[in-house]
Motif scaffolding. Sequence first.
Motif, PDB file in Angstrom:
ATOM      1  N   LEU A 130      -4.554  -9.766   8.880  1.00 54.53           N
ATOM      2  CA  LEU A 130      -5.493  -9.271   8.286  1.00 54.53           C
ATOM      3  C   LEU A 130      -6.529 -10.451   7.645  1.00 54.53           C
ATOM      4  O   LEU A 130      -5.943 -11.256   7.132  1.00 54.53           O
ATOM      5  N   SER A 131      -7.649 -10.195   7.320  1.00 51.66           N
ATOM      6  CA  SER A 131      -8.441 -11.175   6.673  1.00 51.66           C
ATOM      7  C   SER A 131      -8.373 -10.559   5.227  1.00 51.66           C
ATOM      8  O   SER A 131      -7.930  -9.547   4.949  1.00 51.66           O
ATOM      9  N   GLU A 132      -8.751 -11.567   4.433  1.00 54.88           N
ATOM     10  CA  GLU A 132      -8.654 -11.187   2.817  1.00 54.88           C
ATOM     11  C   GLU A 132      -9.476 -10.126   2.627  1.00 54.88           C
ATOM     12  O   GLU A 132      -9.140  -9.152   1.564  1.00 54.88           O
ATOM     13  N   GLU A 133     -10.713 -10.166   3.270  1.00 53.10           N
ATOM     14  CA  GLU A 133     -11.772  -8.891   2.847  1.00 53.10           C
ATOM     15  C   GLU A 133     -11.051  -7.478   3.257  1.00 53.10           C
ATOM     16  O   GLU A 133     -11.012  -6.564   2.517  1.00 53.10           O
ATOM     17  N   ALA A 134     -10.199  -7.348   4.234  1.00 51.20           N
ATOM     18  CA  ALA A 134      -9.465  -6.390   4.820  1.00 51.20           C
ATOM     19  C   ALA A 134      -8.460  -5.989   3.668  1.00 51.20           C
ATOM     20  O   ALA A 134      -8.186  -4.687   3.291  1.00 51.20           O
ATOM     21  N   ILE A 135      -7.629  -6.717   3.331  1.00 55.22           N
ATOM     22  CA  ILE A 135      -6.479  -6.728   2.520  1.00 55.22           C
ATOM     23  C   ILE A 135      -7.034  -6.174   0.999  1.00 55.22           C
ATOM     24  O   ILE A 135      -6.556  -5.188   0.433  1.00 55.22           O
ATOM     25  N   ALA A 136      -8.202  -6.788   0.564  1.00 56.10           N
ATOM     26  CA  ALA A 136      -9.018  -6.366  -0.671  1.00 56.10           C
ATOM     27  C   ALA A 136      -9.244  -4.851  -0.737  1.00 56.10           C
ATOM     28  O   ALA A 136      -9.378  -4.327  -1.831  1.00 56.10           O
ATOM     29  N   THR A 137      -9.522  -4.164   0.375  1.00 54.85           N
ATOM     30  CA  THR A 137     -10.074  -2.687   0.376  1.00 54.85           C
ATOM     31  C   THR A 137      -9.060  -1.927  -0.006  1.00 54.85           C
ATOM     32  O   THR A 137      -9.265  -0.955  -0.612  1.00 54.85           O
ATOM     33  N   PHE A 138      -7.848  -2.618   0.143  1.00 51.26           N
ATOM     34  CA  PHE A 138      -6.485  -1.373  -0.279  1.00 51.26           C
ATOM     35  C   PHE A 138      -5.904  -1.720  -1.604  1.00 51.26           C
ATOM     36  O   PHE A 138      -5.447  -0.881  -2.041  1.00 51.26           O
ATOM     37  N   GLY A 139      -6.715  -2.524  -2.166  1.00 47.67           N
ATOM     38  CA  GLY A 139      -6.213  -2.779  -3.721  1.00 47.67           C
ATOM     39  C   GLY A 139      -4.715  -2.915  -3.850  1.00 47.67           C
ATOM     40  O   GLY A 139      -4.113  -3.959  -3.043  1.00 47.67           O
ATOM     41  N   ASP A 140      -4.164  -2.256  -4.556  1.00 43.29           N
ATOM     42  CA  ASP A 140      -2.506  -2.415  -5.005  1.00 43.29           C
ATOM     43  C   ASP A 140      -1.931  -1.396  -4.153  1.00 43.29           C
ATOM     44  O   ASP A 140      -0.691  -1.151  -4.219  1.00 43.29           O
ATOM     45  N   ASP A 141      -2.399  -0.453  -3.327  1.00 40.92           N
ATOM     46  CA  ASP A 141      -2.121   0.412  -2.514  1.00 40.92           C
ATOM     47  C   ASP A 141      -1.507   0.005  -1.098  1.00 40.92           C
ATOM     48  O   ASP A 141      -1.912  -1.194  -0.547  1.00 40.92           O
ATOM     49  N   ASN A 142      -0.281   0.531  -0.729  1.00 40.88           N
ATOM     50  CA  ASN A 142       0.391   0.132   0.455  1.00 40.88           C
ATOM     51  C   ASN A 142       0.206   1.129   1.514  1.00 40.88           C
ATOM     52  O   ASN A 142       0.660   2.341   1.361  1.00 40.88           O
ATOM     53  N   PRO A 143      -0.922   0.752   2.439  1.00 41.99           N
ATOM     54  CA  PRO A 143      -1.222   1.876   3.764  1.00 41.99           C
ATOM     55  C   PRO A 143       0.057   1.945   4.595  1.00 41.99           C
ATOM     56  O   PRO A 143      -0.064   3.107   5.383  1.00 41.99           O
ATOM     57  N   LEU A 144       1.050   1.207   4.449  1.00 37.11           N
ATOM     58  CA  LEU A 144       2.298   1.545   5.296  1.00 37.11           C
ATOM     59  C   LEU A 144       3.524   2.026   4.576  1.00 37.11           C
ATOM     60  O   LEU A 144       4.671   1.675   4.826  1.00 37.11           O
ATOM     61  N   GLU A 145       3.257   2.789   3.603  1.00 45.05           N
ATOM     62  CA  GLU A 145       4.152   3.251   2.444  1.00 45.05           C
ATOM     63  C   GLU A 145       5.207   4.207   3.326  1.00 45.05           C
ATOM     64  O   GLU A 145       6.355   4.291   2.810  1.00 45.05           O
TER      65      GLU A 145
END
Length: 302
Positions: free
Chosen positions: A107-122
């Motif tokens: 992923l790009s840095e922008e895409a990663i930043a949108t999730f913040g500290d959350d883990n979308p693959l929890e």
Amino acid sequence: MPRISTIGYSVKQGVKNIKRNRMFSLASIGTMTACLFLFGIFYFIVANFQFIVKNAESSVGVTVFFEEGISESQIAEIGSSIKMRAEVSEYKYMSAEETWENYKEKLSEEAIATFGDDNPLENSAHYIVYLNDVSMQDALVRYLEELDGVRQVNDSEEIAGIFSGINRVVGYVSIAIIAILIGVAMFLISTTVTTGISVRKQEISIMKLIGATDFFIRAPFIVEGVLIGTIGSLIPLTFLYGMYHKVVQYISDEFSNPYQTLQFLEVGTVFHTLVPVSLALGIGIGFLGSYLTLGKQLRKIN
């Protein structure tokens, strides 16, 4: 049990037969050499191809995902069940955090930043299971799907089918080529022994009249066939050893890469199998070719 003098006579006469029928003997040795040389080259290709396929198979994995809310002890229990299976060569656990860290690389840095500290693959913790043989994949998948706590099992059915199909084709082609080579070599040895019997026809008749045993008459011709087979095995093995070493070294130097995706069997590993197999084929063909021909030809001599 044959006496030493009888064995010595048989060996001596076998060598004489080869010298007496020099042209046919050389033709038989040449044919045997050519057949086993081709067999050796074919064995190099098949053995290394299967080695490369086996390495590729080891990278084909089955992924086991868990049901939501599963405990660590249940995950460990599933891991123990996987470990006990004969199909499994290796397995490893990937936590949700490790899975997310690996996925971030795509992923790009922008895409990663949108999730913040959350883990979308929890809920993506899983086991990756590698097999000893991809043909065992279906049985393993059926077993894994029935385990408590397993939500989903992802396999590589298409890849497994390709590898299994390749192995079957290679096996069938191997059998066909070996059968053809054995047939050609046995025909030549049979012709050589037949010629030797024809040359010594009168001598054999006299030996029968004076009461020579069946073994005493047959032994020199069997020795002849075995010697031809042995010589015809040793000559190609000598050439094949030097050739394999140079070819593998050349390919490794010319097509080397940091990921070692193209690997070949070591010389020692290949010849550990090829030497006894070639000698067994050569000596076996020489023995059978002469033995079967003797029974037919000697019955024609009174």
